[in-house]
Motif scaffolding. Structure first.
Motif, short mmCIF file in Angstrom:
data_model
loop_
_atom_site.label_atom_id
_atom_site.label_comp_id
_atom_site.label_asym_id
_atom_site.label_seq_id
_atom_site.Cartn_x
_atom_site.Cartn_y
_atom_site.Cartn_z
N ASN A 189 0.82 -1.22 0.00
CA ASN A 189 0.00 0.00 0.00
C ASN A 189 0.84 1.26 0.00
OD1 ASN A 189 -1.91 -1.95 0.43
ND2 ASN A 189 -2.77 -1.07 2.31
N ASN A 190 1.97 1.23 0.68
CA ASN A 190 2.77 2.45 0.86
C ASN A 190 4.06 2.43 0.05
OD1 ASN A 190 0.76 3.35 2.48
ND2 ASN A 190 1.92 3.37 4.40
N VAL A 229 5.26 6.07 -0.93
CA VAL A 229 5.85 6.93 0.10
C VAL A 229 7.16 6.31 0.62
CG1 VAL A 229 4.61 6.04 2.15
CG2 VAL A 229 5.22 8.46 2.02
N ILE A 230 7.25 5.00 0.65
CA ILE A 230 8.50 4.36 1.06
C ILE A 230 9.62 4.74 0.10
CG2 ILE A 230 9.67 2.10 1.23
CD1 ILE A 230 7.02 1.00 2.43
N GLU A 231 9.33 4.73 -1.18
CA GLU A 231 10.36 5.08 -2.15
C GLU A 231 10.71 6.57 -2.10
OE1 GLU A 231 9.82 3.28 -5.96
OE2 GLU A 231 11.67 4.16 -6.76
N GLN A 232 9.70 7.41 -1.86
CA GLN A 232 9.98 8.85 -1.71
C GLN A 232 10.89 9.12 -0.52
OE1 GLN A 232 6.06 10.50 -1.45
NE2 GLN A 232 5.59 10.01 -3.59
N ARG A 233 10.77 8.29 0.50
CA ARG A 233 11.57 8.53 1.70
C ARG A 233 12.96 7.89 1.59
NH1 ARG A 233 6.33 8.00 5.60
NH2 ARG A 233 5.76 10.18 5.49
N LEU A 234 13.03 6.70 0.98
CA LEU A 234 14.32 5.98 0.91
C LEU A 234 15.12 6.31 -0.34
CD1 LEU A 234 13.47 2.32 1.99
CD2 LEU A 234 14.51 4.15 3.36
N GLY A 235 14.43 6.76 -1.38
CA GLY A 235 15.11 6.90 -2.66
C GLY A 235 15.27 5.57 -3.39
N CYS A 252 8.29 5.89 9.55
CA CYS A 252 8.43 6.34 8.17
C CYS A 252 7.79 5.40 7.15
CB CYS A 252 9.90 6.57 7.84
SG CYS A 252 10.93 5.13 8.17
N ALA A 253 7.30 4.25 7.58
CA ALA A 253 6.58 3.39 6.63
C ALA A 253 5.12 3.81 6.50
CB ALA A 253 6.67 1.93 7.07
N GLN A 295 1.90 6.47 5.79
CA GLN A 295 1.40 7.71 5.21
C GLN A 295 0.64 8.40 6.33
OE1 GLN A 295 1.52 8.98 1.72
NE2 GLN A 295 1.09 10.66 3.12
N ASP A 311 -1.27 5.72 8.72
CA ASP A 311 -2.26 4.77 8.21
C ASP A 311 -2.08 3.36 8.78
OD1 ASP A 311 0.04 4.37 6.72
OD2 ASP A 311 -0.96 4.26 4.78
N PHE A 312 -0.88 3.01 9.19
CA PHE A 312 -0.69 1.71 9.82
C PHE A 312 -0.55 1.80 11.34
CE2 PHE A 312 -0.27 0.38 5.53
CZ PHE A 312 -0.71 -0.93 5.53
N PRO A 317 17.68 11.67 5.17
CA PRO A 317 17.46 13.08 4.81
C PRO A 317 16.73 13.81 5.93
CG PRO A 317 16.06 11.61 3.50
CD PRO A 317 16.97 10.74 4.30
N GLY A 374 13.15 13.53 6.12
CA GLY A 374 12.66 12.16 6.04
C GLY A 374 12.30 11.75 4.62
N TYR A 375 12.24 12.71 3.71
CA TYR A 375 12.03 12.44 2.28
C TYR A 375 13.31 12.77 1.55
CZ TYR A 375 6.92 12.19 2.77
OH TYR A 375 5.64 11.82 3.10
N THR A 376 13.62 12.02 0.50
CA THR A 376 14.75 12.42 -0.33
C THR A 376 14.43 13.78 -0.94
OG1 THR A 376 13.82 11.26 -2.22
CG2 THR A 376 15.41 10.04 -0.90
N ALA A 387 12.06 14.19 -3.79
CA ALA A 387 10.67 13.75 -3.61
C ALA A 387 9.80 14.81 -2.94
CB ALA A 387 10.63 12.46 -2.79
#
Lengths: 440, 440
Positions: A24-25, A28-34, B147-148, B150, B289-290, B330, B333-335, B338
């Motif tokens: 589901n996320n 956002v996981i990719e936006q945060r980790l790159g 961070c996982a 939303q 959300d989680f 970062p 927390g976001y690259t 992003a």
């Protein structure tokens, strides 16, 4: 950048939650980790039951060794639970230079030292945020953000089942047994609730908190553990009259170079936020010498909150790998060489205040007999309640007497109770609840 | 391993706290990092006042450029406050490839984008845990552990001065002006309290939270900001009767791709833990959300709690350097790539419930006139209080009317109030307090 590859051992409730987070996320996981997290393998003995999440073909199998030996896998997520084969699998993963994330507090409480040494020996990280207080970010806070503090105490409501039962007993004046039955029907308690209601689960979690707060190894059997099965609605009502709530509290303290580590029903003052933690929620209060008291409150269990914590760890490891750090912060927040083995204070040496409840024969001189023995052991009474009207008993001619002591030594209290219990006027085993007035 | 060298700009209250942490907790810091933190330089314009901490000879100077250009210094700690020269110094430090830790929320709220870009361009980290909610580990939790998720909403009591004033007004039915005077005497409010009581300080902090929760830049003037100066003891008493507490709340929400960001007095239900945050304490409630709702509560200001947060960041940077990561996570927390610029919802479009207080002429037909206008704007009333006995006024013949609305659009409420205020029966500017029933 290529994805971080994770392998999941155990496709149960929490495992399903982890898969949901990853699916589901993903954005956002990719936006945060790159980079993304790819669930490369999921292993369970049961590969047929529909858990309501779709996996790509070939991901699900019953081949644990295939996962543990897959050179592509960066992180192994252990959600099998229990001691074996979880312990063997975690050791294998670490020895294969894979990072490991687990939610398995029982495993950590009993084999944490061995597992953390293996992680250290192999230059990988073992993380376990989900093992304590589910989704609440307590371990990361101790390890990384509050780490400039010397902690003096940590206090936790760490078991949702017990807190749900005590909350219902408080709000509705219900009895332990009937609430437990309801909790089992509602899925808040296991069909065998021993680990929860006897405090064992809470003690597992406390052993982790104590190691992280004070930089010490502690053997699980050094933690004094007492459950909530003897607490009655009557005790909760008395506590309330006296300005207290009854909570199953995990208590860790550093006192002059030695550790207190204990789990037991505890009376907490009503004006502390800790007293307001209700239902299945968890909370932890930490005291640092600079930060002062900090309270973290949230969902302590359940598929989704626990999966959030597991994935927070997986993302931390992903950042370590991406940044080239490999291991960023030591799992317990102390460098392995700095972790000592501090002495654990014996319960006999505990000094505190006590709530004592006696069920006695309704006859003259009862109070004098009890207070004489208490006095003989140097225990003085702060307040007393001897209610007639509140107490409904099936048995005629008995009534409760409740006392709050001034500060006393546990050993003296226990010896006094033993002597009092030998009196013919005493009709039931006495109940003792420890009082924590300060939480500092 | 050689020590990490830190340089401190600003030897005020927080700076003194930071020095105390480094000195008092040197042992535990080294046990956790595997190396020590050495305070190599301390710079302030005032190098004569005794702050009660001893520094080695040669450490203290008024030479900011010497510090910023010292190749030995790994981390610069900026505790000057304000916009200039803080901004210039931070940019210089970053451009000199030094990591920076700051507690300066005003600087970040207005120049955060520029400063974070400079950090990114130079491959160093800019950290600011102490800028929001003092010692509470909220930014690290958002950035690294939760961070996982939303996030859907973030709610903060972020200003100890305002919360102290509102708590006193609630507990003792005191007036705003007299409590403010006391707070100033006690050191809980500045001699010019504008930034605090007008909500500006809270809005500075909210801008940081919104960026971190939702991965967006937000211009400071996009945050609707309203202080607590118009709240009376009467409003707090009415709120309490209706089951609410009045708090200065920072609110950030992500709703269908657009952001809500606002700071204003808010009515919060009594049964939320947020309502129990009292005195100078801060608290933040986050919804993921989680993970669901998580609440963090602790000391939001003061020398020691703030120093704890500053040093948490310094130790994080020390771990980055030690592990070879240089930059680990970062700052937001976001690259950087992003981070977008999400639209901010106009206050006119807000939909919510409102508490409205009118001071009116005590004459027949007043209620009909007010409710007619509200009805014309589609605003319906949920409950009403028109108390005689509670209200003591110096002026004869006036009285308050209090209404709680059903859900209504802010634009309609404002237009209705404007029209109502034009009525001759209205004797004072109307007061509106927004109600947040859910905090989700």
């Amino acid at each position: 950048m290529k994805p971080i590859k994770a392998g999941l051992l155990g496709f149960g409730t929490i495992g399903t939650g982890v898969i949901k987070v990853i699916q589901n996320n993903a954005a956002v996981i990719e936006q945060r980790l790159g980079r993304s997290i790819q669930l490369a393998r999921v292993v369970d003995l049961d590969i047929t039951t529909d858990r309501g999440v779709a996996l790509e073909t070939g991901v699900l199998s019953d081949d644990a060794q295939g996962l543990l030996n897959d050179p592509e896998i960066d992180v192994v997520i252990e959600l099998i639970g229990g001691y074996e084969p979880a312990r063997t699998f975690v050791l294998q993963a670490l020895n294969n230079h894979k990072h490991v994330v687990t939610a398995n507090k029982a495993l950590l409480a009993l084999h944490g030292e061995e597992l953390l040494r293996a992680a250290d020996d192999n230059g990988v990280t073992l993380m376990f945020e989900a093992a304590v207080a589910g989704g609440i970010p307590i371990l990361a806070s101790i390890r990384e953000n509050l780490c400039a503090n010397q902690f003096s105490g940590v206090y936790g409501i760490l078991n949702g089942t017990c807190n749900y039962i005590l909350t219902r007993m408080t709000d509705n004046e219900e009895d332990f047994a009937s609430v437990l039955g309801d909790a089992q029907k509602l899925g808040y308690a296991e069909s065998d609730p021993t680990f929860d209601i006897e405090g064992i689960d809470t003690a597992h979690k406390l052993s982790i908190l104590v190691s992280m707060c004070f930089g010490t190894w502690i053997d699980f059997d050094q933690i004094y553990t007492e459950g909530i099965t003897r607490i009655s609605a009557l005790d909760i009502e008395f506590a309330s009259q006296l300005g207290y709530q009854v909570k199953l509290l995990a208590i860790g303290k550093l006192d002059n170079g030695s550790i207190e580590a204990r789990v037991h029903p505890t009376m907490v003052r009503n004006n502390y936020p800790m007293a307001d933690v209700s239902g299945v929620f968890n909370a932890i209060r930490l005291n640092g010498d600079f930060v002062g008291p900090v309270l973290l409150h949230g969902g302590g269990a359940g598929m989704e909150a626990t999966a959030s914590a597991v994935m927070g760890d997986v993302m931390h490891i992903a950042r370590s790998i991406t940044s080239g750090a490999n291991t960023f912060a030591p799992s317990l927040g102390y460098t392995p060489v700095a972790i000592t083995r501090l002495p654990v204070k014996a319960m006999d040496d505990l000094v505190g205040r006590y709530y004592l409840r006696f069920i006695v024969e309704d006859s003259p001189g009862v109070l004098a007999k009890i207070s004489t023995i208490l006095g003989d052991f140097g225990i003085s009474i702060n307040s007393m309640i001897q209610p007639d009207e509140m107490f409904e008993s099936d048995v005629e001619g008995i009534l409760p007497i409740v006392m709050m002591t001034h500060e006393a030594r546990e050993k003296n209290v226990r010896q006094a109770l033993e002597k009092i219990e030998a009196l013919p006027i005493i009709k039931e085993q006495c109940l003792l609840i420890r009082i924590e007035d300060k939480l500092d």
